[in-house]
Scaffold this active site. Structure first.
Site, PDB file in Angstrom:
ATOM      1  N   ASP A   1       8.482  -2.826  -5.807  1.00  0.00           N
ATOM      2  CA  ASP A   1       7.086  -2.425  -5.637  1.00  0.00           C
ATOM      3  C   ASP A   1       6.757  -1.182  -6.469  1.00  0.00           C
ATOM      4  OD1 ASP A   1       7.360  -4.414  -3.823  1.00  0.00           O
ATOM      5  OD2 ASP A   1       7.065  -3.173  -2.042  1.00  0.00           O
TER       6      ASP A   1
ATOM      7  N   SER B   1       0.830  -1.197   0.000  1.00  0.00           N
ATOM      8  CA  SER B   1       0.000   0.000   0.000  1.00  0.00           C
ATOM      9  C   SER B   1       0.871   1.255   0.000  1.00  0.00           C
ATOM     10  CB  SER B   1      -0.931  -0.001   1.221  1.00  0.00           C
ATOM     11  OG  SER B   1      -0.221  -0.310   2.390  1.00  0.00           O
TER      12      SER B   1
HETATM   13  C1  GLA Z   1       9.083  -5.275   0.242  1.00  0.00           C
HETATM   14  C2  GLA Z   1      10.006  -4.265  -0.412  1.00  0.00           C
HETATM   15  C3  GLA Z   1      10.506  -4.775  -1.760  1.00  0.00           C
HETATM   16  C4  GLA Z   1      11.069  -6.189  -1.661  1.00  0.00           C
HETATM   17  C5  GLA Z   1      10.118  -7.098  -0.883  1.00  0.00           C
HETATM   18  C6  GLA Z   1      10.736  -8.441  -0.592  1.00  0.00           C
HETATM   19  O1  GLA Z   1       7.907  -5.395  -0.489  1.00  0.00           O
HETATM   20  O2  GLA Z   1       9.360  -3.038  -0.585  1.00  0.00           O
HETATM   21  O3  GLA Z   1      11.453  -3.895  -2.294  1.00  0.00           O
HETATM   22  O4  GLA Z   1      12.343  -6.161  -1.098  1.00  0.00           O
HETATM   23  O5  GLA Z   1       9.716  -6.538   0.345  1.00  0.00           O
HETATM   24  O6  GLA Z   1      10.906  -9.174  -1.743  1.00  0.00           O
END
Ligand code: GLA
Length: 421
Positions: free
Chosen positions: A207, A162
């Site tokens: 993300d 989010s």
């Molecule tokens: C979170 C982080 C990502 C990644 C994941 C694990 O979502 O924001 O950058 O490192 O954890 O894969």
């Protein structure tokens, strides 16, 4: 859908909810008309006039590639039909007003463009002030604010990102408002800088990248070390991706996420004394035995093993997904979960339990999603066994926890986008 189908569908849903627990279905484009209408109404109620634009910023699921992104490895995420709906109107002054229906106690949170330092009291709106500040640092001419209303069906702390959805949304709004000409990669990088430096989470780029660049019915195979990427379209007629929310929320900033980040850095420092690499994930699994000899700390050895095996699994998964080979993909997901559980140690008792119950209920592949320590799991279920899976899983879960699980059947959507003119 015709009116009659919708009617039957609602009866079916009511029956499912009664029988099985909380199940959310997102069909078609994944965007929910009622959420779009709702956000416009909320905007009007809070600001007293009509919004000029509406946006959708999705959550994301990483099929595989746990913690490889900040180690220069590969990831395979897609965007989902759970996300943030936003209504916005530009202002003529340098004031920003934000209201979130999900955090009503905060009311309208306001700040001026001359007060962009992080401020505890600003709460969730710090994500927005962070983006304003970062763009101004990068010399973009941002001199006016906006009124913004938000409503989200993305569980906060549910491991569906989010926070990145919010950051990329603000970036996209400002990109459009000031014609900044930012492409998806630039928006992702700006959002990541805000999350790392302003919010204080040392997350990787995955993300933000997928939310800024995602495409419907498509995953992205991203090399996080150089941001080269490939779209991987796939079909979900025969197999479905099903999310199960553990209902245990957690904030990355408070979790051991930053600890794992530091540990990876330590591994890299040791490895660099023996091989010429820039990232831990530059090492191939075939070099493990040789290089692990130089790592004394058993925990660091485990982190190392996870990262290089996982990076390799992402590459295999990309091929499996491109061939719609969900059976192979499922077995890779199962291996990935064991690895984040035992080697990278970012799972949790409840997540492990969800994976185990799902496997016993017929899932072909199950793993935790996102940073870990709570959040959700991803499961691959054969389409014609979906009802059976939901029934068996829900029963097993309720027997164990006396709680209804939250099951989300999501669509794979585009990344952040404007949804009207
Ligand atoms: C979170 C982080 C990502 C990644 C994941 C694990 O979502 O924001 O950058 O490192 O954890 O894969």
């Amino acid at each position: 859908m015709k009116a009659f189908d919708i009617y039957i569908f609602f009866i079916y849903c009511a029956y499912q909810i009664e029988k099985y627990g909380r199940i959310r279905y997102n069909f078609n484009s994944g965007l929910e008309e009622n959420m779009i209408t709702e956000i416009k109404t909320i905007f009007n109620q809070k600001f007293g006039y009509e919004p000029t634009k509406t946006y959708y910023s999705p959550g994301r699921v990483n099929i595989i590639g746990g913690h490889t992104d900040y180690n220069g490895g590969h990831v395979l995420p897609f965007c989902i039909s759970l996300g943030i709906y936003a209504a916005v109107s530009y202002r003529d002054d340098a004031v920003v007003n934000i209201y979130s229906k999900n955090i009503p106690d905060k009311g309208i949170v306001s700040f001026g463009l001359d007060e962009l330092e992080y401020d505890e009291k600003r709460d969730f709106a710090n994500y927005a002030s962070g983006v304003f500040k970062e763009l101004i640092i990068r010399k973009y001419n941002i001199n006016k604010g906006f009124d913004l209303a938000l409503v989200s069906n993305l569980p906060t702390g549910g491991g569906l990102s989010s926070s990145a959805a919010f950051l990329v949304l603000i970036c996209k709004i400002l990109n459009d408002q000031f014609n900044l000409g930012l492409d998806g990669t630039k928006m992702a990088l700006i959002s990541k800088t805000v999350e790392n430096q302003y919010i204080g989470v040392s997350c990787g780029i995955m993300d933000q990248f997928i939310i800024a660049n995602g495409k419907a019915n498509t995953a992205i195979f991203l090399n996080a070390s150089n941001l080269n990427y490939e779209y991987v379209p796939f079909k979900t007629d025969e197999y479905k991706f099903v999310l199960v929310n553990s209902n245990i929320t957690r904030k990355l900033v408070e979790s051991k996420y930053n600890v794992r980040q530091r540990e990876s850095q330590e591994v890299l420092e040791i490895l660099k004394q023996h091989v010429d690499i820039d990232n831990v994930c530059d090492v191939c699994p075939c070099q493990y035995e040789e290089l692990a000899k130089h790592i004394d700390n058993p925990d660091l050895k485990k982190r190392f093993k996870h990262l290089i095996d996982e990076n390799y699994r992402v590459k295999l998964s990309k091929v499996a997904l491109a061939n719609n080979d969900f059976v192979k993909l499922g077995s890779l997901l199962n291996e990935a979960h064991i690895s984040v559980r035992d080697l990278y140690e970012v799972s949790s008792e409840v997540l492990d339990e969800l994976v185990e119950l799902a496997t016993k209920s017929g899932s072909l592949g199950s793993k935790m999603i996102g940073g870990g320590f709570g959040g959700s799991t991803l499961n691959i279920i054969k389409a014609d066994e979906l009802d059976k899976f939901i029934e068996t899983f829900t029963k097993a879960y309720m027997d164990k926890y006396n709680l209804q699980p939250i099951i989300n059947l999501v669509e794979i959507t585009d990344g952040v986008k404007q949804i009207n003119d």
